[in-house]
Motif scaffolding. Structure first.
Motif, short mmCIF file in Angstrom:
data_model
loop_
_atom_site.label_atom_id
_atom_site.label_comp_id
_atom_site.label_asym_id
_atom_site.label_seq_id
_atom_site.Cartn_x
_atom_site.Cartn_y
_atom_site.Cartn_z
N UNK A 108 19.26 -0.82 4.76
CA UNK A 108 19.35 0.26 3.77
C UNK A 108 18.11 1.14 3.75
N UNK A 109 18.32 2.40 3.40
CA UNK A 109 17.21 3.29 3.09
C UNK A 109 16.74 2.99 1.66
N UNK A 110 15.43 2.86 1.50
CA UNK A 110 14.87 2.47 0.20
C UNK A 110 14.10 3.63 -0.42
N UNK A 111 14.11 3.66 -1.75
CA UNK A 111 13.32 4.64 -2.48
C UNK A 111 12.07 3.97 -3.03
N UNK A 112 11.89 4.05 -4.35
CA UNK A 112 10.75 3.40 -5.00
C UNK A 112 11.07 1.93 -5.23
N UNK A 113 10.09 1.06 -5.04
CA UNK A 113 10.37 -0.37 -5.15
C UNK A 113 9.08 -1.17 -5.29
N UNK A 114 9.27 -2.43 -5.69
CA UNK A 114 8.28 -3.48 -5.52
C UNK A 114 8.88 -4.49 -4.55
N UNK A 178 -0.92 -19.84 10.66
CA UNK A 178 -0.03 -20.98 10.48
C UNK A 178 0.23 -21.37 9.05
N UNK A 179 -0.45 -20.75 8.09
CA UNK A 179 -0.24 -21.05 6.67
C UNK A 179 0.48 -19.89 6.00
N UNK A 180 1.22 -20.21 4.93
CA UNK A 180 2.00 -19.18 4.24
C UNK A 180 1.12 -18.39 3.27
N UNK A 181 1.41 -17.10 3.18
CA UNK A 181 0.70 -16.19 2.29
C UNK A 181 1.70 -15.41 1.44
N UNK A 182 1.27 -15.00 0.25
CA UNK A 182 2.10 -14.20 -0.65
C UNK A 182 1.60 -12.77 -0.66
N UNK A 183 2.49 -11.84 -0.40
CA UNK A 183 2.13 -10.42 -0.40
C UNK A 183 3.07 -9.63 -1.29
N UNK A 184 2.59 -8.49 -1.71
CA UNK A 184 3.35 -7.61 -2.59
C UNK A 184 3.02 -6.16 -2.24
N UNK A 185 4.04 -5.33 -2.21
CA UNK A 185 3.87 -3.89 -1.99
C UNK A 185 4.53 -3.17 -3.15
N UNK A 186 3.80 -2.25 -3.76
CA UNK A 186 4.34 -1.39 -4.81
C UNK A 186 4.41 0.03 -4.25
N UNK A 187 5.60 0.62 -4.28
CA UNK A 187 5.79 2.00 -3.86
C UNK A 187 6.49 2.69 -5.01
N UNK A 188 5.75 3.45 -5.78
CA UNK A 188 6.27 4.01 -7.04
C UNK A 188 5.86 5.47 -7.13
N UNK A 189 6.80 6.37 -6.86
CA UNK A 189 6.44 7.78 -6.83
C UNK A 189 5.46 8.03 -5.70
N UNK A 191 2.49 6.65 -5.71
CA UNK A 191 1.50 5.57 -5.81
C UNK A 191 1.88 4.42 -4.89
N UNK A 192 0.88 3.89 -4.17
CA UNK A 192 1.07 2.74 -3.28
C UNK A 192 0.01 1.70 -3.60
N UNK A 202 -5.22 -2.57 -1.64
CA UNK A 202 -5.12 -1.12 -1.45
C UNK A 202 -4.51 -0.52 -2.71
N UNK A 203 -5.06 0.59 -3.14
CA UNK A 203 -4.48 1.38 -4.23
C UNK A 203 -4.73 2.84 -3.88
N UNK A 204 -3.67 3.62 -3.71
CA UNK A 204 -3.85 5.00 -3.30
C UNK A 204 -2.71 5.86 -3.84
N UNK A 205 -2.91 7.15 -3.78
CA UNK A 205 -1.92 8.13 -4.22
C UNK A 205 -1.62 9.07 -3.07
N UNK A 206 -0.41 9.02 -2.56
CA UNK A 206 -0.06 9.88 -1.44
C UNK A 206 -0.10 11.35 -1.86
N UNK A 207 -0.55 12.18 -0.96
CA UNK A 207 -0.65 13.60 -1.25
C UNK A 207 -1.93 14.01 -1.94
#
Length: 287
Positions: A108-114, A178-189, A191-192, A202-207
């Motif tokens: 699927x094509x995705x919009x804003x998400x966590x 070899x060990x498991x890690x937890x990651x999270x991505x926020x894409x909101x408007x 904001x990343x 990372x915390x940034x504002x596109x544009x």
């Protein structure tokens, strides 16, 4: 009503969120209650942190968590054209890059998400998770959450950075191959955010001017508008090394402008207070 805290709002009135018994949706058996509660708590924390930002989550309705991978099959995943990708298989409930085949695209094509996901990488490995991927004149490019064995890759790019644009902080969780890690991505408007094992990297504002300056100094300097699109594809990168992904959970974020009735109702009842949503029921005071 208490001056602070969280409540569920529904036809039954208002009750503390720890009494939640409805308004939820069944997920796959591999997803634990703890994981979902952690995601909800993280979303509430994000709302609070962004309360003063015009592009904050107070302007978005969050949908219910969706499992992008069921731990048993490659349903929903394949090549960009939708055909099967033989370079990936299922290994102990995880998506596993084995050999060849190329990148593994979500359907699927995705919009804003966590997006929440767990991953582990082989010693010396190099990979990434790319999002907001689109066609730039025949080149399919997007933002990348870098995944590396940092000890074997001493170049500028590091795990949990935004590849070739923003580096993660020097002091961040150590990733052991070899060990498991937890990651999270926020894409909101525009904001990343990138997170690794509970730490924002990372915390940034596109544009923004900072974004444009960083892109101008990157390999994407000749790509007009790179990363500023609001929708795109998502894929797991085949960089020639073994990597595993599991527990890919996506929370779609929908601009409240698309929900005028709900917005009018709650603006009337809550004035200009900051709040955020999980489904249509959880309201959180963000201050």
């Amino acid at each position: 009503m208490p001056a602070s805290g969280r409540w569920f709002v529904g036809s039954w009135g208002i009750r503390p969120c720890f009494n939640m018994t409805s308004g939820t949706k069944k997920t796959k058996a591999r997803t634990t209650c703890g994981l979902l509660l952690a995601m909800m708590g993280s979303l509430v924390a994000t709302c609070s942190a962004l309360a003063q930002d015009p592009a904050s989550l107070q302007s978005f309705v969050s949908g219910m968590p969706e499992m992008l991978f069921d731990g048993q099959s490659l349903d929903g995943w394949g090549r960009r054209d939708g055909s099967p990708n033989p370079g990936w298989d299922i290994d102990d409930g995880a998506l596993h890059r084995t050999a060849g085949g190329g990148d593994l695209y979500y359907k699927d094509t995705l919009g804003d998400f966590e997006l929440y996901f767990q991953w582990r990488i082989a010693a010396g490995g190099n990979s990434g998770l790319k999002y907001r991927v689109r066609d730039y004149g025949g080149n399919w490019l997007g933002c990348e959450y870098q995944l590396l064995d940092d000890n074997k890759h001493q170049d500028a790019n590091k795990t949990a950075g935004l590849y070739d644009i923003f580096d993660p902080p020097e002091y961040r969780p150590v990733v052991i191959p070899g060990t498991w890690n937890d990651s999270r991505i926020l894409v909101c408007g525009n904001r990343i955010e990138h997170w690794l094992n509970g730490v924002m990297t990372v915390q940034t504002t596109t544009g923004s001017s900072a974004w444009k300056r960083a892109v101008a100094e990157s390999k994407f300097s000749d790509v007009p508008g790179f990363g500023e699109n609001r929708t795109g594809l998502l894929f797991l990168q085949d960089h020639g090394d073994e990597i595993w992904f599991r527990e890919l959970v996506l929370i779609p974020l929908i601009p409240m402008i698309n929900h005028p009735i709900q917005e009018k109702r709650f603006r009337r009842e809550w004035g200009n207070r900051n709040f955020c949503w999980i489904g249509n029921r959880l309201i959180s005071r963000c201050r």
